[in-house]
Design a protein around this motif. Sequence first.
Motif, PDB file in Angstrom:
ATOM      1  N   LEU A  59       1.390   9.266  -5.397  1.00 31.01           N
ATOM      2  CA  LEU A  59       1.249  10.457  -4.559  1.00 31.01           C
ATOM      3  C   LEU A  59      -0.217  10.845  -4.424  1.00 31.01           C
ATOM      4  O   LEU A  59      -0.595  12.033  -4.485  1.00 31.01           O
ATOM      5  CB  LEU A  59       2.085  11.620  -5.110  1.00 31.01           C
ATOM      6  N   SER A  60      -1.019   9.803  -4.230  1.00 32.49           N
ATOM      7  CA  SER A  60      -2.456  10.003  -4.099  1.00 32.49           C
ATOM      8  C   SER A  60      -3.058   8.798  -3.400  1.00 32.49           C
ATOM      9  O   SER A  60      -2.842   7.658  -3.831  1.00 32.49           O
ATOM     10  CB  SER A  60      -3.100  10.191  -5.479  1.00 32.49           C
ATOM     11  N   PHE A  61      -3.823   9.027  -2.338  1.00 33.91           N
ATOM     12  CA  PHE A  61      -4.480   7.933  -1.631  1.00 33.91           C
ATOM     13  C   PHE A  61      -5.598   7.336  -2.484  1.00 33.91           C
ATOM     14  O   PHE A  61      -5.790   6.121  -2.511  1.00 33.91           O
ATOM     15  CB  PHE A  61      -5.034   8.435  -0.296  1.00 33.91           C
ATOM     16  N   SER A  62      -6.332   8.194  -3.180  1.00 35.44           N
ATOM     17  CA  SER A  62      -7.448   7.706  -3.994  1.00 35.44           C
ATOM     18  C   SER A  62      -6.949   6.902  -5.190  1.00 35.44           C
ATOM     19  O   SER A  62      -7.510   5.857  -5.527  1.00 35.44           O
ATOM     20  CB  SER A  62      -8.308   8.876  -4.465  1.00 35.44           C
ATOM     21  N   ALA A  63      -5.881   7.374  -5.845  1.00 32.20           N
ATOM     22  CA  ALA A  63      -5.331   6.650  -6.998  1.00 32.20           C
ATOM     23  C   ALA A  63      -4.762   5.310  -6.557  1.00 32.20           C
ATOM     24  O   ALA A  63      -4.914   4.296  -7.255  1.00 32.20           O
ATOM     25  CB  ALA A  63      -4.252   7.488  -7.680  1.00 32.20           C
ATOM     26  N   ALA A  64      -4.096   5.276  -5.390  1.00 35.25           N
ATOM     27  CA  ALA A  64      -3.565   4.017  -4.861  1.00 35.25           C
ATOM     28  C   ALA A  64      -4.700   3.052  -4.561  1.00 35.25           C
ATOM     29  O   ALA A  64      -4.587   1.840  -4.802  1.00 35.25           O
ATOM     30  CB  ALA A  64      -2.734   4.276  -3.615  1.00 35.25           C
ATOM     31  N   ALA A  65      -5.801   3.570  -4.034  1.00 36.06           N
ATOM     32  CA  ALA A  65      -6.962   2.721  -3.743  1.00 36.06           C
ATOM     33  C   ALA A  65      -7.515   2.093  -5.019  1.00 36.06           C
ATOM     34  O   ALA A  65      -7.878   0.910  -5.042  1.00 36.06           O
ATOM     35  CB  ALA A  65      -8.050   3.553  -3.050  1.00 36.06           C
ATOM     36  N   GLU A  66      -7.555   2.873  -6.113  1.00 34.24           N
ATOM     37  CA  GLU A  66      -8.012   2.339  -7.399  1.00 34.24           C
ATOM     38  C   GLU A  66      -7.068   1.252  -7.907  1.00 34.24           C
ATOM     39  O   GLU A  66      -7.508   0.220  -8.409  1.00 34.24           O
ATOM     40  CB  GLU A  66      -8.114   3.469  -8.421  1.00 34.24           C
ATOM     41  N   ASP A  67      -5.758   1.485  -7.769  1.00 31.92           N
ATOM     42  CA  ASP A  67      -4.785   0.485  -8.222  1.00 31.92           C
ATOM     43  C   ASP A  67      -4.928  -0.829  -7.460  1.00 31.92           C
ATOM     44  O   ASP A  67      -4.745  -1.914  -8.023  1.00 31.92           O
ATOM     45  CB  ASP A  67      -3.355   1.021  -8.035  1.00 31.92           C
ATOM     46  N   LEU A  68      -5.228  -0.726  -6.174  1.00 31.33           N
ATOM     47  CA  LEU A  68      -5.260  -1.898  -5.304  1.00 31.33           C
ATOM     48  C   LEU A  68      -6.655  -2.504  -5.157  1.00 31.33           C
ATOM     49  O   LEU A  68      -6.815  -3.536  -4.486  1.00 31.33           O
ATOM     50  CB  LEU A  68      -4.722  -1.520  -3.913  1.00 31.33           C
ATOM     51  N   VAL A  94       0.837  -1.196   0.000  1.00 32.19           N
ATOM     52  CA  VAL A  94       0.000   0.000   0.000  1.00 32.19           C
ATOM     53  C   VAL A  94       0.879   1.255   0.000  1.00 32.19           C
ATOM     54  O   VAL A  94       0.640   2.203  -0.757  1.00 32.19           O
ATOM     55  CB  VAL A  94      -0.938   0.003   1.218  1.00 32.19           C
ATOM     56  N   PHE A  95       1.908   1.245   0.844  1.00 28.64           N
ATOM     57  CA  PHE A  95       2.835   2.384   0.881  1.00 28.64           C
ATOM     58  C   PHE A  95       3.450   2.627  -0.501  1.00 28.64           C
ATOM     59  O   PHE A  95       3.535   3.771  -0.957  1.00 28.64           O
ATOM     60  CB  PHE A  95       3.943   2.118   1.902  1.00 28.64           C
ATOM     61  N   TYR A  96       3.873   1.565  -1.170  1.00 28.21           N
ATOM     62  CA  TYR A  96       4.511   1.687  -2.484  1.00 28.21           C
ATOM     63  C   TYR A  96       3.565   2.370  -3.480  1.00 28.21           C
ATOM     64  O   TYR A  96       3.971   3.287  -4.209  1.00 28.21           O
ATOM     65  CB  TYR A  96       4.922   0.308  -2.993  1.00 28.21           C
ATOM     66  N   HIS A  97       2.323   1.941  -3.534  1.00 29.12           N
ATOM     67  CA  HIS A  97       1.384   2.510  -4.502  1.00 29.12           C
ATOM     68  C   HIS A  97       1.066   3.966  -4.191  1.00 29.12           C
ATOM     69  O   HIS A  97       0.937   4.793  -5.112  1.00 29.12           O
ATOM     70  CB  HIS A  97       0.102   1.666  -4.538  1.00 29.12           C
ATOM     71  N   VAL A  98       0.943   4.307  -2.906  1.00 30.74           N
ATOM     72  CA  VAL A  98       0.716   5.712  -2.560  1.00 30.74           C
ATOM     73  C   VAL A  98       1.933   6.545  -2.939  1.00 30.74           C
ATOM     74  O   VAL A  98       1.812   7.654  -3.478  1.00 30.74           O
ATOM     75  CB  VAL A  98       0.408   5.869  -1.056  1.00 30.74           C
ATOM     76  N   ILE A 101      -9.158  -1.393  -3.422  1.00 28.90           N
ATOM     77  CA  ILE A 101      -9.623  -1.302  -2.045  1.00 28.90           C
ATOM     78  C   ILE A 101     -10.133   0.118  -1.820  1.00 28.90           C
ATOM     79  O   ILE A 101      -9.969   0.992  -2.673  1.00 28.90           O
ATOM     80  CB  ILE A 101      -8.513  -1.642  -1.018  1.00 28.90           C
ATOM     81  N   SER A 102     -10.759   0.345  -0.675  1.00 31.12           N
ATOM     82  CA  SER A 102     -11.307   1.679  -0.394  1.00 31.12           C
ATOM     83  C   SER A 102     -10.203   2.646   0.018  1.00 31.12           C
ATOM     84  O   SER A 102      -9.126   2.235   0.476  1.00 31.12           O
ATOM     85  CB  SER A 102     -12.352   1.594   0.724  1.00 31.12           C
ATOM     86  N   GLN A 103     -10.488   3.941  -0.146  1.00 27.71           N
ATOM     87  CA  GLN A 103      -9.513   4.957   0.246  1.00 27.71           C
ATOM     88  C   GLN A 103      -9.284   4.936   1.756  1.00 27.71           C
ATOM     89  O   GLN A 103      -8.172   5.167   2.229  1.00 27.71           O
ATOM     90  CB  GLN A 103      -9.984   6.339  -0.205  1.00 27.71           C
ATOM     91  N   SER A 104     -10.339   4.621   2.511  1.00 31.85           N
ATOM     92  CA  SER A 104     -10.181   4.554   3.965  1.00 31.85           C
ATOM     93  C   SER A 104      -9.268   3.395   4.361  1.00 31.85           C
ATOM     94  O   SER A 104      -8.499   3.502   5.331  1.00 31.85           O
ATOM     95  CB  SER A 104     -11.544   4.397   4.636  1.00 31.85           C
ATOM     96  N   ALA A 105      -9.323   2.300   3.595  1.00 31.51           N
ATOM     97  CA  ALA A 105      -8.430   1.166   3.873  1.00 31.51           C
ATOM     98  C   ALA A 105      -6.978   1.552   3.606  1.00 31.51           C
ATOM     99  O   ALA A 105      -6.059   1.139   4.331  1.00 31.51           O
ATOM    100  CB  ALA A 105      -8.827  -0.040   3.029  1.00 31.51           C
ATOM    101  N   VAL A 106      -6.759   2.364   2.552  1.00 32.38           N
ATOM    102  CA  VAL A 106      -5.414   2.850   2.261  1.00 32.38           C
ATOM    103  C   VAL A 106      -4.920   3.722   3.405  1.00 32.38           C
ATOM    104  O   VAL A 106      -3.792   3.562   3.899  1.00 32.38           O
ATOM    105  CB  VAL A 106      -5.393   3.627   0.930  1.00 32.38           C
ATOM    106  N   SER A 107      -5.736   4.664   3.838  1.00 32.43           N
ATOM    107  CA  SER A 107      -5.352   5.566   4.925  1.00 32.43           C
ATOM    108  C   SER A 107      -5.044   4.790   6.202  1.00 32.43           C
ATOM    109  O   SER A 107      -4.066   5.080   6.906  1.00 32.43           O
ATOM    110  CB  SER A 107      -6.477   6.566   5.195  1.00 32.43           C
ATOM    111  N   GLN A 108      -5.883   3.783   6.489  1.00 31.11           N
ATOM    112  CA  GLN A 108      -5.680   2.977   7.693  1.00 31.11           C
ATOM    113  C   GLN A 108      -4.360   2.210   7.616  1.00 31.11           C
ATOM    114  O   GLN A 108      -3.624   2.108   8.609  1.00 31.11           O
ATOM    115  CB  GLN A 108      -6.845   2.010   7.866  1.00 31.11           C
ATOM    116  N   SER A 109      -4.037   1.670   6.434  1.00 24.92           N
ATOM    117  CA  SER A 109      -2.788   0.917   6.255  1.00 24.92           C
ATOM    118  C   SER A 109      -1.580   1.820   6.444  1.00 24.92           C
ATOM    119  O   SER A 109      -0.593   1.434   7.080  1.00 24.92           O
ATOM    120  CB  SER A 109      -2.753   0.282   4.866  1.00 24.92           C
ATOM    121  N   ILE A 110      -1.638   3.032   5.894  1.00 22.01           N
ATOM    122  CA  ILE A 110      -0.517   3.968   6.031  1.00 22.01           C
ATOM    123  C   ILE A 110      -0.345   4.377   7.494  1.00 22.01           C
ATOM    124  O   ILE A 110       0.782   4.437   8.009  1.00 22.01           O
ATOM    125  CB  ILE A 110      -0.719   5.214   5.137  1.00 22.01           C
ATOM    126  N   ARG A 111      -1.451   4.634   8.188  1.00 16.00           N
ATOM    127  CA  ARG A 111      -1.350   4.986   9.614  1.00 16.00           C
ATOM    128  C   ARG A 111      -0.724   3.843  10.406  1.00 16.00           C
ATOM    129  O   ARG A 111       0.118   4.060  11.286  1.00 16.00           O
ATOM    130  CB  ARG A 111      -2.725   5.331  10.174  1.00 16.00           C
TER     131      ARG A 111
END
Length: 298
Positions: free
Chosen positions: A18-27, A10-14, A29-39
């Motif tokens: 350089l975008s949480f929403s774009a990383a979520a689309e690539d993976l 998840v970190f790699y894709h963000v 998964i939801s944007q909130s899941a991306v944010s939670q993983s980074i935290r």
Amino acid sequence: MDISYELYKVFYHVAVRLSFSAAAEDLYISQSAVSQSIRSLENKLGSRLFSRHTKQVLLTAEGEVLYRHVEQAVNFLRGGERSIQEIHSLKQGELRIGASDTICKYYLLPYLQQFNKTYPQIKIRITNRPSPICLDLLSKGLLDLAVVNLPPENREQGPQPLQVRQLMAIEDIFVANHNFKILKDQIISLKELANYPLLMLEKPTVTRLCFDQVLKELSLDMKPEIELGSLDLLIEMAKIGLGIAMVTKEFVENELKAGSIFAIRLQETLPVRFLGIVNHSQIPVTLAARRFIELLQS
């Protein structure tokens, strides 16, 4: 420290997007899941990895350091996946080659043609960069192999963790057209040659670095009139008389035979250099890359 690969992914894709929403689309998964993983990753590492300003996401200094390592790890794993996918056949896949424009044109073209004819379903991706940059990309796992100019000290071993195979000896010479015919029947020293307008490849090409090392050993200083990144342009400029160009002898044989340029005879002997094929010793070599290496060595 027990950190799952999924968090690094998840970190790699963000970091790439350089975008949480774009990383979520690539993976997927939801944007909130991306944010939670980074935290979660930031908490485990005790470091802030991204700075967030409105909609802009940037890597912090700690994030930049981590990204350099994670990028290599992701590429190493992808290389392993590709090796597994190709293990039984060469009916799909790709071959990622790094080489300069000069090496592609004057050396690789017939091999690329033959490989494509034998394995038409393998996609060939070529990255045209100077040899030092190709080696850097290779060390990061972004290439399967590179065909490069080797400095003399790297003819056999090569900089770790890179594996080098020597391919072809090449010789650097100085050439000129009839504007400099006074030199045609002379043997001239490098010190005398420095008085003429010189055309050379720019730094940090291996060709130039090797020649500068020769000058250093001889305590000489030669300032080129023109520095370029293209051997073809150097040849063309020599042909119209703009100066005396340092080129690779094996790559100007047609021009020498045609008489559009002639080779300057030097008192000093410039060291022989080599082209080499390089791969990463710590990444499995894909089947396509092995076949291409075998083709070059044959």
